[in-house]
Design an enzyme around this catalytic site. Structure first.
Site, mmCIF file in Angstrom:
data_model
loop_
_atom_site.group_PDB
_atom_site.id
_atom_site.type_symbol
_atom_site.label_atom_id
_atom_site.label_comp_id
_atom_site.label_asym_id
_atom_site.label_seq_id
_atom_site.Cartn_x
_atom_site.Cartn_y
_atom_site.Cartn_z
ATOM 1 N N HIS A 22 0.847 -1.185 0.000
ATOM 2 C CA HIS A 22 0.000 0.000 0.000
ATOM 3 C C HIS A 22 0.882 1.233 0.000
ATOM 4 O O HIS A 22 1.948 1.254 0.625
ATOM 5 C CB HIS A 22 -0.924 -0.003 1.235
ATOM 6 C CG HIS A 22 -2.056 0.962 1.148
ATOM 7 N ND1 HIS A 22 -1.908 2.296 1.438
ATOM 8 C CD2 HIS A 22 -3.362 0.784 0.815
ATOM 9 C CE1 HIS A 22 -3.073 2.900 1.283
ATOM 10 N NE2 HIS A 22 -3.973 2.015 0.904
ATOM 11 N N ASP A 31 -7.980 -3.979 -0.501
ATOM 12 C CA ASP A 31 -8.518 -4.120 -1.855
ATOM 13 C C ASP A 31 -8.465 -5.566 -2.328
ATOM 14 O O ASP A 31 -9.335 -6.021 -3.074
ATOM 15 C CB ASP A 31 -7.736 -3.231 -2.825
ATOM 16 C CG ASP A 31 -7.862 -1.766 -2.480
ATOM 17 O OD1 ASP A 31 -8.991 -1.306 -2.301
ATOM 18 O OD2 ASP A 31 -6.828 -1.082 -2.375
#
Length: 424
Positions: free
Chosen positions: A305, A363
């Site tokens: 991330h 995600d």
């Protein structure tokens, strides 16, 4: 005020700049005085610039911390529901039992859309992307509530917040229904927020639809985990639009437009595209080697991330939820989901990924959950936008409630200097 100063030397000038400390997190240097000295900072992407002061969300990417009004995200996801989190983000404190019930009832009473809004949906092509429809319809809400958009009136802002929170699931579900040619399903006030969304998505007038409580719980957690994420691109867009005094519906529509970008809101859709590209569990080793090759364009999506340099604190909740959903639906042997589970195992055990802290992020798991529930990938970002609306509105509300200035970023000009128009 602070008595600490940073000193910046520019040529023969020595400029003193105040240093401020937040509740937690790094100190910031106030550079507002630089323009008076004839210079300003250069920070593409604003990755080193605090453009505002906020008390809503705090992220420590190095430690994997995400707090909403001080509460850890995993505690909220386990013990709260989405509407309670909405109240928290909007008001700064968790509601009492009475406040919570009143807030839930208020949201349920605002879920319907004005019937003329059906005409907006029918104005789009059948194959229009649901995000295009959502962006247009949310902006169009300003045409229906133009007499209640005084941004200086706290009561009008509160009512607008309730309308947006309540109507976004209806708008999102109708975007889907329109794209598949099914009748719009009107909201039901006897259902919970997540149950109502699933009902409007998958119910039809032909037969009774009863939302599965496991799936509704999973949707509620997805809503919570995507509710806010500090000063990201879409939130900053909403703040910048709001700094002009634009109405809140236009500001939220601008956030939806920013979220539509594949680098921002399309990550979970990219995860499923990647799984489809891998195709079969037997191909995983080949693609893992491609991912490790810096000269190969293939990238593992849903790992690591930009903000979190440790484990994404939202991912653990999503991982547990994903396994609950797959078990409930009997999809443990789905080919793409088997690929995802094997990739998850490799990322948590392979030294290459562990050393680089390329852990599965929110995600990765949310895409798996949404696919298992039966939601098409074109709707993933729509659901993200529906969840993030409360975060956008809370930041907009915080900004317009205080002292703010119209946003005006600077630039480093590299074009031609002044020159005269050639004589003819």
């Amino acid at each position: 005020m602070t008595d600490r100063k940073a000193t910046l030397s520019v040529g023969d000038k020595s400029i003193e700049l105040p240093i401020y400390s937040g509740t937690v997190g790094p100190d910031v240097i106030d550079v507002r005085g630089l323009v008076q000295e004839g210079v300003f900072t250069y920070d593409p992407g604003f990755v080193s610039t605090a453009a505002c002061e906020s008390a809503i969300t705090y992220i420590d990417g190095a430690k994997g911390i995400l707090l909403h009004r001080g509460y850890p995200i995993d505690q909220l996801a386990e013990q709260s529901d989405f509407l309670e989190v909405c109240y928290l983000l909007l008001n700064g404190e968790l509601p009492t039992a009475e406040e919570n019930k009143r807030f839930h009832d208020t949201i349920k009473n605002h879920t319907m859309l004005h019937d003329q809004m059906r005409n907006f949906f029918h104005g789009f092509r059948r194959d229009a992307h649901p995000m295009a429809i959502m962006c247009g319809v949310v902006g169009a809400l300003s045409a229906f509530y133009h007499d209640q958009m005084d941004v200086t009136d706290p009561k009008q802002r509160e009512v607008t917040a309730h309308r947006l929170i309540a109507k976004m699931p209806t708008i999102a579900a109708w975007c889907y229904k329109y794209s598949v040619g099914q009748p719009f399903m009107y909201p039901r006030n006897d259902l919970s927020y997540a149950e109502n969304f699933l009902y409007m998505m998958f119910g039809t007038p032909c037969e009774e639809y009863q939302p599965n409580p496991v799936l509704a719980n999973a949707m509620d957690k997805i809503f919570i985990l995507h509710a806010d994420h500090e000063q990201n691109a879409s939130t900053s867009t909403v703040r910048l639009a709001g700094s002009t005094g634009a109405n809140p519906y236009a500001c939220i529509a601008s956030g939806i437009a920013a979220l539509w970008g594949p680098a921002h809101g399309g990550a979970n859709e990219a995860v499923l595209d990647m799984l489809a590209e891998i195709g079969d569990v037997s191909n995983i080793d080949t693609f893992i080697q491609k991912a490790k090759d810096k000269d190969d364009p293939f990238r593992l999506m849903g790992f690591g991330h930009r903000v979190y340099k440790n484990f994404d604190p939202r991912a653990k909740v999503m991982s547990e939820t994903a396994h609950q959903v797959l078990t409930e639906l009997g999809l443990e042997n789905d080919p793409l989901l088997k690929i995802a589970q094997r990739l998850e195992q490799i990322a948590l055990e392979d030294e290459y990924f562990v050393q680089r802290q390329l852990y599965p992020n929110v995600d990765f798991y949310s895409g798996i959950i949404l696919k298992a529930i039966g939601i098409p990938t074109s709707m993933f970002t729509v659901i993200f936008a529906m969840s993030r609306t409360i975060g956008w509105f809370s930041h907009w509300n915080e900004m317009v409630s205080g002292n703010y200035r119209i946003g005006r970023p600077r630039q480093l000009y590299t074009g031609s200097p002044k020159r005269d128009y050639p004589k003819k």
